[in-house]
Design a protein around this motif. Structure first.
Motif, mmCIF file in Angstrom:
data_model
loop_
_atom_site.group_PDB
_atom_site.id
_atom_site.type_symbol
_atom_site.label_atom_id
_atom_site.label_comp_id
_atom_site.label_asym_id
_atom_site.label_seq_id
_atom_site.Cartn_x
_atom_site.Cartn_y
_atom_site.Cartn_z
ATOM 1 N N PRO A 1 2.313 10.443 4.189
ATOM 2 C CA PRO A 1 3.718 10.388 4.643
ATOM 3 C C PRO A 1 3.935 9.612 5.946
ATOM 4 O O PRO A 1 4.875 8.824 6.052
ATOM 5 N N THR A 2 3.063 9.816 6.938
ATOM 6 C CA THR A 2 3.237 9.113 8.211
ATOM 7 C C THR A 2 3.016 7.616 8.047
ATOM 8 O O THR A 2 3.762 6.807 8.610
ATOM 9 N N LEU A 3 2.011 7.215 7.272
ATOM 10 C CA LEU A 3 1.766 5.791 7.040
ATOM 11 C C LEU A 3 2.921 5.163 6.265
ATOM 12 O O LEU A 3 3.340 4.050 6.567
ATOM 13 N N ALA A 4 3.439 5.864 5.283
ATOM 14 C CA ALA A 4 4.576 5.341 4.506
ATOM 15 C C ALA A 4 5.799 5.182 5.399
ATOM 16 O O ALA A 4 6.493 4.155 5.339
ATOM 17 N N ALA A 5 6.073 6.177 6.234
ATOM 18 C CA ALA A 5 7.237 6.104 7.133
ATOM 19 C C ALA A 5 7.100 4.966 8.137
ATOM 20 O O ALA A 5 8.100 4.378 8.556
ATOM 21 N N ALA A 6 5.855 4.630 8.508
ATOM 22 C CA ALA A 6 5.606 3.549 9.469
ATOM 23 C C ALA A 6 5.552 2.177 8.800
ATOM 24 O O ALA A 6 5.367 1.168 9.475
ATOM 25 N N SER A 7 5.707 2.109 7.473
ATOM 26 C CA SER A 7 5.604 0.859 6.703
ATOM 27 C C SER A 7 4.223 0.219 6.866
ATOM 28 O O SER A 7 4.093 -0.999 6.953
ATOM 29 N N ALA A 8 3.195 1.058 6.898
ATOM 30 C CA ALA A 8 1.823 0.576 7.051
ATOM 31 C C ALA A 8 1.351 -0.113 5.772
ATOM 32 O O ALA A 8 1.923 0.086 4.699
ATOM 33 N N MET A 9 0.311 -0.926 5.916
ATOM 34 C CA MET A 9 -0.289 -1.620 4.779
ATOM 35 C C MET A 9 -1.808 -1.507 4.867
ATOM 36 O O MET A 9 -2.377 -1.596 5.950
ATOM 37 N N ILE A 10 -2.421 -1.320 3.709
ATOM 38 C CA ILE A 10 -3.881 -1.307 3.613
ATOM 39 C C ILE A 10 -4.246 -2.334 2.553
ATOM 40 O O ILE A 10 -3.942 -2.151 1.382
ATOM 41 N N GLY A 11 -4.868 -3.418 2.954
ATOM 42 C CA GLY A 11 -5.199 -4.482 2.015
ATOM 43 C C GLY A 11 -6.635 -4.456 1.539
ATOM 44 O O GLY A 11 -7.013 -5.206 0.660
#
Length: 191
Positions: free
Chosen positions: A161-171
């Motif tokens: 949830p925190t990563l999604a809210a921050a618009s994070a990306m994992i490539g």
């Protein structure tokens, strides 16, 4: 000799075609190529294997970054050519300490450790089992036609949830290699 007929183009296409022809008469793009190589997925990676990867975070205030860039490049501006140090940039536009703390705490609940904080990313370390649990996926071995071996997620990663809210990306676990060769504008000569 005409390459196309204006009669066959709609009014909107005429304007676009004329703009394209005008642009082509001034610039030629040379050496542009893009390739996409997909991996062949294999067996699951050993659950106890430790992996290091990066989580990328967007800048904190994109509008302020754009405004600063304009000021830095505008002669007569009080900020003209007064460049920020990496520490100043990170302080103004990097991830906030509260966001880093929230992400660190959330990932730790899965057994993942944030090992370094950068201006645009977090370095993370943990076992494959922890990564699979945190992102609701299964990491598989991956082999590319080029011979490169890697790991890829069997399903798209589901961000916490925190990563999604921050618009994070994992490539790191996409299973696709994007290769680009960038074009350079070249002025055409009239002869």
């Amino acid at each position: 000799m005409t390459i196309f007929s204006f009669k066959t183009l709609s009014r909107h296409r005429k304007a676009g075609a004329l703009a394209l022809l005008g642009a082509c008469s001034w610039l030629a793009l040379t050496g542009t190529s893009t390739a996409l190589e997909k991996a062949v997925l294999g067996s699951p990676v050993a659950a106890e294997q430790v992996i290091q990867f990066n989580i990328y975070l967007p800048v904190r205030d994109r509008a302020a970054v754009d405004a600063l860039i304009a000021e830095l490049q505008t002669p007569g501006s009080p900020a003209y050519h007064k460049w920020l140090t990496p520490a100043q940039y990170n302080e103004q536009f990097g991830p906030s300490q509260s966001l880093v703390n929230a992400i660190t705490h959330e990932l730790a609940a899965y057994g993942l450790q944030v090992t370094e904080v950068h201006t645009h990313s977090l370095s993370v370390s943990g076992t494959v089992a922890a990564i699979n649990a945190a992102f609701n996926t299964t990491l598989l071995t991956a082999r590319f036609a080029s011979g490169r071996q890697s790991m890829a997620a069997a399903t798209p990663l589901k961000l916490t949830p925190t990563l999604a809210a921050a618009s994070a990306m994992i490539g790191a676990f996409s299973g696709t290699i994007h290769m680009h060769s960038y074009a350079h504008p070249t002025l055409l000569r009239s002869e």
